[in-house]
Design an enzyme around this catalytic site. Structure first.
Site, PDB file in Angstrom:
ATOM      1  CD  GLU A 168      -3.160   0.590   2.318  1.00  0.00           C
ATOM      2  OE1 GLU A 168      -3.134   0.323   2.399  1.00  0.00           O
ATOM      3  OE2 GLU A 168      -3.797   2.007   2.113  1.00  0.00           O
ATOM      4  CG  ASP A 169       1.692   2.632   2.993  1.00  0.00           C
ATOM      5  OD1 ASP A 169       0.408   3.174   2.591  1.00  0.00           O
ATOM      6  OD2 ASP A 169       1.974   2.705   4.910  1.00  0.00           O
TER       7      ASP A 169
END
Ligand code: MN
Length: 717
Positions: A92-93
């Protein structure tokens, strides 16, 4: 040199290593070296992927996943789960793709990380929907692999620990969600340590003042109780030892949120709840549990009605224990829990106990099996409902305030408090619920809406052609019953809508001297494709529910070549009164057969029939395409509601006289209200069930002829 040392040697110096070291010493205590190396590998990858990123608190980002992994290490989870926890934010990051994870860590770890990432990626319209939908996704992910939710819970737990770094509104939102969803899930899965921590942290954030008050008084109480606690523990230990029962006795910590909830639910003052001694007795086997219970009861008098046998009837999350409350020295209550070591493991870690003692025993498989069963029932439910309905339903499941009842065969069923005979029927089987006609509780015939109580034996009587009654939705409390009844009605309504929709289309085509049969197949398929509608039947359903307008559809279906537009109105749609839920009669003007009427299509609801002099028509007429001309079928054979007003002399007994007069015309009275006019007259408003205008005329004539009646009129909208 071992692998660990080689990686540690390569790491930049700094604070992050201390978190890692703590994690490593924990996993080394229960995992073999090659698996520890895998975890280190995950760390190296994660640290590189997140390098340069910081948390809001200013710490390097990697500290967060490492802490999450440590929470799982405390539960002795397996290496893939720990690795996934370390990597849980990389997809996600950071620019890392799932494929990279597959290549480096294998499919198992990659899927876990992907599962956790998917939980965070959903976009929503509203807060309520967001919560419901994220919850639903979470459950779905859990069905795939229950470790996904364990990683997510660890993630949330660490975020809650570091909540202070966030701005207050965000803090409260996260805390609320934690209390409403994450803590109950941890509870449902039996992971007590996480549940308690999430609850206390959530409580602290939501109600900082109440938290402080309880914390202070708990601290004070602890100071006072210490000596007493030791004395009671000694007494219990000696008593158990003298009979040769191997047992450990320990004082039990109280949790702030638990105390707070008790204050709310039992509305007792704080002091009464805090001044309770809690003990836990852990023994070797089940027999010893009951023997220990007997001994404890011999030393301190038990409080009546406070004994609970969760060994014979485990809680839904697999928790087992004997609970009893005793009168201690000076009458202070002592709460004692008695359980075996295995039960204790399950009580602390729930579903996670499965990984701790993989091969050891049946007991740790129980929470696992229960969780699966629960998830399966959620899956069945989720097909039929929208996310908010679903969340409401699941909430019922998550707060286990249950009653236990018996089937005639002696099987135990667990139902939420307030469950009725219908809920019981659906709990036995959906078919039993759908076909139930009567119920017996402890062999006595009772109404289906009767609420069942702990310990009762419930028998359901079914009939082959019986159908669920829509009114049941108003009193059932279980998700399963509600979903099944709604589903049944939904299907019924869809069927009815399709029939109506087909007639609407036929009517609209009539304007072009066309029939459904003579429509060009090609054009029909073309239109279906344009509209994105699956098949003709779905199209009929949409028409019947008022989601599409038949005249517009008819126009596009009739190809230019054979369009012979006939001037004038299309033939009206006939209403027979048997269309079911898709044709409704307006409560403003109460149309009955022989009244001139109009139909209004409202999206999702079908046709609403009004009298054509109804005042509400004026507003609706601004949207002519939603109006359809309708007329009554020649012989409508059912009862309709109509409203009349009777102005009468204000005299004792006049209401009864008018009612008797109406009953004499074979009309049923649904509802009566009386409006006092002045001292001399009053107006009685009746809602009646009758067949048509002829019958209404008879009713009105009959009332009109009564001596005390001044005026009688049908209510105008
Ligand atoms: Mn995270």
């Amino acid at each position: 040199m071992d692998y660990a040392a080689s990686i540690l040697g390569r790491l930049p110096k700094g604070s992050r290593a201390s978190g890692l070291n703590r994690l490593l010493s924990k996993v080394k205590s229960y995992l073999p070296q090659d698996q520890v190396n895998q975890i280190l590998d995950a760390y190296e990858f994660g640290a590189a992927a997140h390098s340069g990123q910081k948390r809001i608190s200013g710490e390097p980002f990697i500290s967060h996943p490492v802490e999450a992994a440590t929470i799982l290490a405390d539960l002795h989870l397996d290496a893939p789960s720990i690795a996934a926890a370390i990597l849980h934010d990389v997809i996600e990051d950071t620019p890392t793709a799932k494929e990279q994870l597959v290549e480096r860590f294998g499919l198992e770890v990659a899927e876990l990380v992907d599962g956790v990432s998917k939980l965070d990626q959903i976009k929503f319209k509203s807060r309520a929907e967001a919560q419901a939908e994220s919850f639903r996704k979470m459950l779905l992910a859990m069905v795939e692999d229950i470790r996904v939710i364990l990683v997510k819970l660890a993630d949330r737990t660490h975020n809650m620990r570091t909540l202070e770094a966030l701005p207050p509104p965000k803090r409260r939102r996260i805390a609320k969600e934690t209390l409403e969803i994450y803590a109950p899930i941890a509870n449902r899965l039996g992971i007590n340590s996480i549940k308690l921590e999430l609850e206390d942290l959530g409580f602290k954030c939501m109600y900082p003042h109440r938290y402080k008050v309880i914390e202070r008084s708990l601290k004070r109480a602890r100071g006072n109780q210490n000596r007493f606690m030791r004395r009671i523990a000694d007494t219990l230990r000696k008593a158990l030892g003298s009979t040769g029962i191997e047992a450990s006795v320990e004082g039990r910590e109280k949790h702030l949120y638990g105390i707070y909830k008790k204050m709310l639910t039992k509305s007792r003052p704080l002091s009464e709840i805090v001044d309770v001694f809690g003990f836990r007795v852990i023994v070797d086997n089940v027999d010893d549990c009951y023997r220990a219970l007997g001994l404890v009861h011999k030393h301190y008098k038990p409080m009546p009605g406070r004994f609970k046998d969760y060994i014979a009837i485990p809680r839904v999350n697999g928790y087992q224990s004997l609970h009893t409350t005793l009168f201690g020295p000076k009458g202070v209550p002592i709460e004692v829990q008695i359980r075996t070591q295995d039960m204790h493991r399950v009580a602390e870690s729930g579903i996670a106990a499965h990984w701790q003692y993989k091969a050891s025993d049946k007991l740790t498989a129980a929470p696992q099996a229960r969780a699966r069963e629960w998830l399966k029932s959620l899956m069945e439910m989720q097909d039929a409902t929208n996310s908010e309905e679903f969340l409401e339903n699941v909430k019922v499941d998550l707060f286990p305030d249950k009653v236990y009842v018996f089937t005639p065969n002696g099987d135990i069923l667990r139902l939420p408090r307030g469950a009725t005979a219908v809920d019981f029927a659906y709990a036995v089987h959906t078919d039993v619920g759908n076909r139930c006609v009567a119920a017996k509780i402890d062999r006595r015939l009772v109404p289906l809406r009767s609420v069942i109580k702990n310990g009762q034996t419930v028998q359901i009587l079914t009939a082959r052609h019986a159908k669920p009654n829509p009114a049941w939705v108003n009193f059932v409390v279980t998700a399963k019953a509600r979903t099944a009844i709604r589903n049944y009605l939904k299907n019924l309504r869809r069927g009815e809508a399709a029939v109506l929709g087909k007639r609407l289309l036929a009517q609209a085509l009539g304007e072009f001297s066309m029939t459904i049969r003579r429509l060009s197949r090609n054009r029909l398929n073309e239109v279906l494709r344009e509209l994105g509608v699956e098949d003709l039947n779905s199209l009929y359903e949409q028409l019947g529910l008022g989601e599409r307008m038949a005249p517009l559809l008819a126009r596009s279906l009739v190809q230019n070549s054979d369009r012979k537009h006939v001037a004038g109105e299309p033939a009206p749609l006939t209403i027979a009164g048997t269309e079911g839920m898709v044709v409704n009669y307006a409560r403003c003007c109460f149309p009955i057969p022989d009244d001139p009427i109009m139909g209004y299509l409202s999206a999702g609801k079908g046709v609403m029939v009004h009298r054509d002099n109804c005042r509400n028509l004026a507003g609706y007429r601004k949207q002519p395409d939603k109006w359809i001309s309708v007329q009554w079928e020649a012989d409508v054979n059912r009862q309709f509601t109509v409203e009349i007003q009777v102005e009468a002399v204000n005299r004792m007994g006049v209401l009864a006289e008018v009612a008797a007069n109406i009953a004499g015309t074979e009309s049923n009275i649904d509802h009566v209200s009386v409006m006092e006019r002045d001292g001399d007259t009053s107006t009685l408003v009746f809602q009646l069930q009758l067949k048509d205008r002829k019958q209404l005329a008879r009713v009105i004539r009959g009332i009109h002829a009564m001596p005390n009646v001044l005026r009688v009129t049908r209510t105008r909208a």
